[in-house]
Design a protein around this motif. Sequence first.
Motif, PDB file in Angstrom:
ATOM      1  N   ASP A  15       0.850  -1.194   0.000  1.00  0.00           N
ATOM      2  CA  ASP A  15       0.000   0.000   0.000  1.00  0.00           C
ATOM      3  C   ASP A  15       0.883   1.239   0.000  1.00  0.00           C
ATOM      4  O   ASP A  15       2.057   1.198   0.380  1.00  0.00           O
ATOM      5  N   ALA A  16       0.291   2.326  -0.441  1.00  0.00           N
ATOM      6  CA  ALA A  16       0.957   3.636  -0.446  1.00  0.00           C
ATOM      7  C   ALA A  16       0.003   4.644   0.164  1.00  0.00           C
ATOM      8  O   ALA A  16      -1.158   4.740  -0.262  1.00  0.00           O
ATOM      9  N   THR A  17       0.479   5.380   1.165  1.00  0.00           N
ATOM     10  CA  THR A  17      -0.357   6.345   1.876  1.00  0.00           C
ATOM     11  C   THR A  17       0.230   7.738   1.734  1.00  0.00           C
ATOM     12  O   THR A  17       1.439   7.933   1.889  1.00  0.00           O
ATOM     13  N   ALA A  18      -0.639   8.689   1.447  1.00  0.00           N
ATOM     14  CA  ALA A  18      -0.266  10.104   1.440  1.00  0.00           C
ATOM     15  C   ALA A  18      -1.267  10.843   2.305  1.00  0.00           C
ATOM     16  O   ALA A  18      -2.485  10.720   2.103  1.00  0.00           O
ATOM     17  N   GLY A  19      -0.764  11.571   3.296  1.00  0.00           N
ATOM     18  CA  GLY A  19      -1.658  12.275   4.202  1.00  0.00           C
ATOM     19  C   GLY A  19      -1.153  13.656   4.536  1.00  0.00           C
ATOM     20  O   GLY A  19       0.049  13.893   4.628  1.00  0.00           O
ATOM     21  N   ALA A  20      -2.085  14.578   4.720  1.00  0.00           N
ATOM     22  CA  ALA A  20      -1.765  15.947   5.120  1.00  0.00           C
ATOM     23  C   ALA A  20      -2.809  16.406   6.116  1.00  0.00           C
ATOM     24  O   ALA A  20      -3.962  15.949   6.090  1.00  0.00           O
ATOM     25  N   GLY A  21      -2.402  17.309   7.025  1.00  0.00           N
ATOM     26  CA  GLY A  21      -3.349  17.742   8.034  1.00  0.00           C
ATOM     27  C   GLY A  21      -2.957  19.060   8.648  1.00  0.00           C
ATOM     28  O   GLY A  21      -1.979  19.700   8.246  1.00  0.00           O
ATOM     29  N   MET A  22      -3.740  19.451   9.623  1.00  0.00           N
ATOM     30  CA  MET A  22      -3.542  20.703  10.330  1.00  0.00           C
ATOM     31  C   MET A  22      -3.371  20.403  11.812  1.00  0.00           C
ATOM     32  O   MET A  22      -4.030  19.515  12.357  1.00  0.00           O
ATOM     33  N   PRO A  23      -2.462  21.179  12.475  1.00  0.00           N
ATOM     34  CA  PRO A  23      -1.599  22.225  11.922  1.00  0.00           C
ATOM     35  C   PRO A  23      -0.270  21.643  11.411  1.00  0.00           C
ATOM     36  O   PRO A  23       0.476  21.029  12.160  1.00  0.00           O
ATOM     37  N   ASN A  24      -0.006  21.845  10.127  1.00  0.00           N
ATOM     38  CA  ASN A  24       1.273  21.491   9.479  1.00  0.00           C
ATOM     39  C   ASN A  24       1.679  20.046   9.740  1.00  0.00           C
ATOM     40  O   ASN A  24       2.770  19.759  10.222  1.00  0.00           O
ATOM     41  N   ARG A  25       0.802  19.113   9.417  1.00  0.00           N
ATOM     42  CA  ARG A  25       1.073  17.700   9.650  1.00  0.00           C
ATOM     43  C   ARG A  25       1.175  16.957   8.319  1.00  0.00           C
ATOM     44  O   ARG A  25       0.526  17.311   7.333  1.00  0.00           O
ATOM     45  N   PHE A  26       1.985  15.887   8.325  1.00  0.00           N
ATOM     46  CA  PHE A  26       2.080  15.014   7.152  1.00  0.00           C
ATOM     47  C   PHE A  26       2.280  13.577   7.613  1.00  0.00           C
ATOM     48  O   PHE A  26       2.795  13.313   8.707  1.00  0.00           O
ATOM     49  N   ASP A  27       1.875  12.632   6.777  1.00  0.00           N
ATOM     50  CA  ASP A  27       2.030  11.212   7.076  1.00  0.00           C
ATOM     51  C   ASP A  27       2.137  10.471   5.753  1.00  0.00           C
ATOM     52  O   ASP A  27       1.174  10.426   4.978  1.00  0.00           O
ATOM     53  N   GLU A  28       3.312   9.914   5.475  1.00  0.00           N
ATOM     54  CA  GLU A  28       3.553   9.217   4.209  1.00  0.00           C
ATOM     55  C   GLU A  28       4.045   7.804   4.499  1.00  0.00           C
ATOM     56  O   GLU A  28       4.801   7.578   5.450  1.00  0.00           O
ATOM     57  N   ASN A  29       3.641   6.860   3.658  1.00  0.00           N
ATOM     58  CA  ASN A  29       4.027   5.476   3.872  1.00  0.00           C
ATOM     59  C   ASN A  29       3.989   4.718   2.548  1.00  0.00           C
ATOM     60  O   ASN A  29       3.076   4.898   1.736  1.00  0.00           O
ATOM     61  N   LEU A  30       4.991   3.875   2.320  1.00  0.00           N
ATOM     62  CA  LEU A  30       5.012   2.996   1.150  1.00  0.00           C
ATOM     63  C   LEU A  30       5.522   1.637   1.617  1.00  0.00           C
ATOM     64  O   LEU A  30       6.622   1.527   2.165  1.00  0.00           O
ATOM     65  N   THR A  31       4.712   0.599   1.405  1.00  0.00           N
ATOM     66  CA  THR A  31       5.064  -0.753   1.824  1.00  0.00           C
ATOM     67  C   THR A  31       4.864  -1.716   0.666  1.00  0.00           C
ATOM     68  O   THR A  31       3.851  -1.653  -0.036  1.00  0.00           O
ATOM     69  N   ALA A  32       5.824  -2.592   0.458  1.00  0.00           N
ATOM     70  CA  ALA A  32       5.712  -3.657  -0.544  1.00  0.00           C
ATOM     71  C   ALA A  32       6.133  -4.964   0.104  1.00  0.00           C
ATOM     72  O   ALA A  32       7.095  -5.004   0.885  1.00  0.00           O
ATOM     73  N   MET A  33       5.423  -6.044  -0.223  1.00  0.00           N
ATOM     74  CA  MET A  33       5.732  -7.340   0.377  1.00  0.00           C
ATOM     75  C   MET A  33       5.443  -8.469  -0.604  1.00  0.00           C
ATOM     76  O   MET A  33       4.574  -8.355  -1.472  1.00  0.00           O
ATOM     77  N   LEU A  34       6.202  -9.540  -0.442  1.00  0.00           N
ATOM     78  CA  LEU A  34       6.045 -10.723  -1.280  1.00  0.00           C
ATOM     79  C   LEU A  34       6.344 -11.949  -0.426  1.00  0.00           C
ATOM     80  O   LEU A  34       7.306 -11.954   0.349  1.00  0.00           O
ATOM     81  N   PHE A  35       5.521 -12.997  -0.575  1.00  0.00           N
ATOM     82  CA  PHE A  35       5.680 -14.192   0.252  1.00  0.00           C
ATOM     83  C   PHE A  35       5.596 -15.456  -0.599  1.00  0.00           C
ATOM     84  O   PHE A  35       4.662 -16.244  -0.459  1.00  0.00           O
TER      85      PHE A  35
END
Length: 886
Positions: A233-253
């Motif tokens: 999954d890939a996550t992009a997030g923005a918020g107030m006041p001046n917040r960010f949250d980013e994530n990129l995960t890849a997996m194989l089994f």
Amino acid sequence: MKKLILTCWLLLAAFSVFAQKPLKGQVKDASGKGVESVNVTLKDAKGNIINFTHTNKNGAFSMELKNDQIAGYKIEASSIGYKKLITTVTDVAKNYDLTLQPSETTLETVNVKNRPSLTARGDTLNYRTADFADKQDRSIGDVLKKMPGVEVAEDGKISYNGKSISNLYVDGDNLLDDKYNIGTKSIPHGAVDKVQVIQNDQPIKMMRKNNMSDDVALNLVIKDEAKLKVMGDATAGAGMPNRFDENLTAMLFNKKLKFINNIKGNNIGSDPGGDLIAHNFSDYLKKLDNDKPSGLLSTGAAGVPSLPQSRYLFNKAGLINLNNLYKFNQDLQLRANISYLYDERRQEYNKFSETYLPGQTIRYAETQNNGINPQKLRAQFNLNGNAEQYYLNNNLVVEYAPFKTTSGFVMNNVAANQVLKQETFDLSNEFNYRKKLKSEDVINLYSYLNRTTQPETLNITPGLNADILNNGNSYLGLTQYIKLPTWYTNNYVSFAFVKNNFVQTYKAGFNVQQQQLNSELYRTQNNQQTEPVTGSTVNDLDWLKTKLYTEATYEYTNDKLKAGLSLPLSYNHINYSDALNQLDNGLNKLFINPGLNIKYQTSTENYVTANYNFRNDLGGINDVYRGTILKNYRSLFSNDAPIAESKSHNIGAGFNFRKAMQMLFANVTANYSDTELSTISAYNLSNNIQQKIVLPLNNHIRSISLTANASKYLFSLKSTVNAGVSFAQSKYSQLQNDALLPFNTQTVAYKVGIEAKLTNFINWSYAANFAITDNKATVADGIKTNFKQLRQQSALAITTVRNLYLNLSAEHLLTRQSSQPDLKYLFADANMRYKWLKMKTDIEFGISNLTNIKSFDAIYISANSLTTGTYAIPGRVAMLKATFNF
């Protein structure tokens, strides 16, 4: 010739590509319209999955075939609302048109009629993930919390029926090596067919026949279709006041290659470093027997508030976390775990402390504003060969961790600034080889080598405590330098004689620890001149500790009983010298530390345990240096005693009860320890500074603990409930301002919780923890302190309309101490998520700390001290996130 070879190689490569023929077709409904997102699986004659895909928006599908050997191959097409269709493959070139018929029996298998069930086979208990998962759950960690018998702590640590798990396997492989938080957070629960609890886990194959292990592990069994492609999954997030949250995960089994690779960054109070927690690291350090100080300097005892970290953390952090495992064959694999953490933190707090002594009270007030910058680069490479006849494990670890803290503080109305720099470099290699002989006996070779450097510098301006450190004259500042390089090695050879159910193991080895403690405390005068504070604030200490040891272990196991007796014998030689402090001492000791453990299976599912061990221990370099070290701006520590010696008796017993088919789990444990020390830490306290010196005075510590826990799934209510109670008591002495006070500390704690499915669209959870702590000096008119805290957490998850989910949560804290007003806090959060199925994307909006609490008061009790603190915490935060799943 080279051109000819290259041409042939290219032709063969091209031929192999063209040889992979596509198998094509289209899936339609009864009206002839193409059906999207149908699961299409190609299986061989034995039912093994050869390939897997989904239909596109027109119902078309295509799968690659590596050859024309299609005898017995079948295509399976399945989708919710339709009957499964199975078609035999007769011709690769043929276009397969499949027509699905509506399912008429869907309503007969609604969840209301199905109840979760567990299956047991030997030491393995199987939880079917789908039985406990709900629509709102994302990761397997969300589902684990709902499984009876399984407990997940706030830091991610997993326990089963009261016992911490030793490993979290992914399809039988140890991909994450005890740092399994990234797995529980990232692996989608829909990719996990079942969760296996493996009791008496023994990862070394050759030792399973006479298995003496008491470890518990979890294994996540991945679904076949989830093994065929990269997920994430890939996550992009923005918020107030001046917040960010980013994530990129890849997996194989898949069978050959497994990986979970992740990049994340945020400033919302979520610590990425939590993914790097090694939950059993303290047990690993005990096994290594390498007792080096982790760090001698600090910026003070700021502590953290008694809140979940996400409520108080001001951070800006990023993490790269790469976990890759490649299997050369069934018995040989190579694993690489590489991570880099960068963090910037802010911390603001006010603290007031009182220490009660006969005839006096020491008071201390402090304000600090800290900027903290931890970093950690870690690389671990593991080669593991695990077969019936041999076991090879080589583990190479390199770690570099610079750490810097800058703070301004006010101590009892005196303002100053400080900068702490710490830089740790750690290189180690652990080698273990076992070989089974024709006689079934086993030889084992082990070697561990470690090199550590950890220079530290603490700079304080202006100079403090001039009456003690500068003859009463004002001065510009203090600088404390420390270096502590360490070499350590541990090596042994052992031989195990195996006969039926009885194993005798004899071990012989040695370890060596070499350290050098160099420290200097300098002051800078107003004329910029730098000089040692005194001759007694310098250390140039050489330390050499050598141990020769042998150990005889006798183990017996059958269907009901496991018993083990260990008789380790060691010769310990220590020599340490410091010419500057007229120190040249040595020590020679012969120790025997016997241990006994018994496990008896009272029935198929239930067992009792008992253990006893006696242990002699010697202190380390931290106990013998003579030169005074400024540990922090208000603490001066030194020693005036020989090497500390301790003798400990530890005895424990437990009962584990389980009725898996009824989903009832319970455990009771009791432990008692009696430790006698040859030294005691003497503190001289004032309102501005504390001085500690270790003195040769006997000190006795006795402690007892009792714990009982239970967990049950209530089928009629579709709920998992749990409850527990614990009691702990310690008796010890403290020497402060020449007053030797014996203390009795007692804590009783209760907990209850429930994970409930109220309706098909509403889930509810609740957890409460209540603890009472009493401290008393056991002398006439002795000092007494009492502390009570209640913490409650509740969450409501609601499916409002199709694919729209609402989560409401609250947390209540009540703290009570007789001499202080009650502290009450209520935190609340709200979150709304929409699953955009067509785009495989979750759109999420959330608000944390709805009541906008920006400061938090806390009370801390320890023996004869009462501390109150006020911490600045983040207020209300609103975040909008989009998560794309692939």
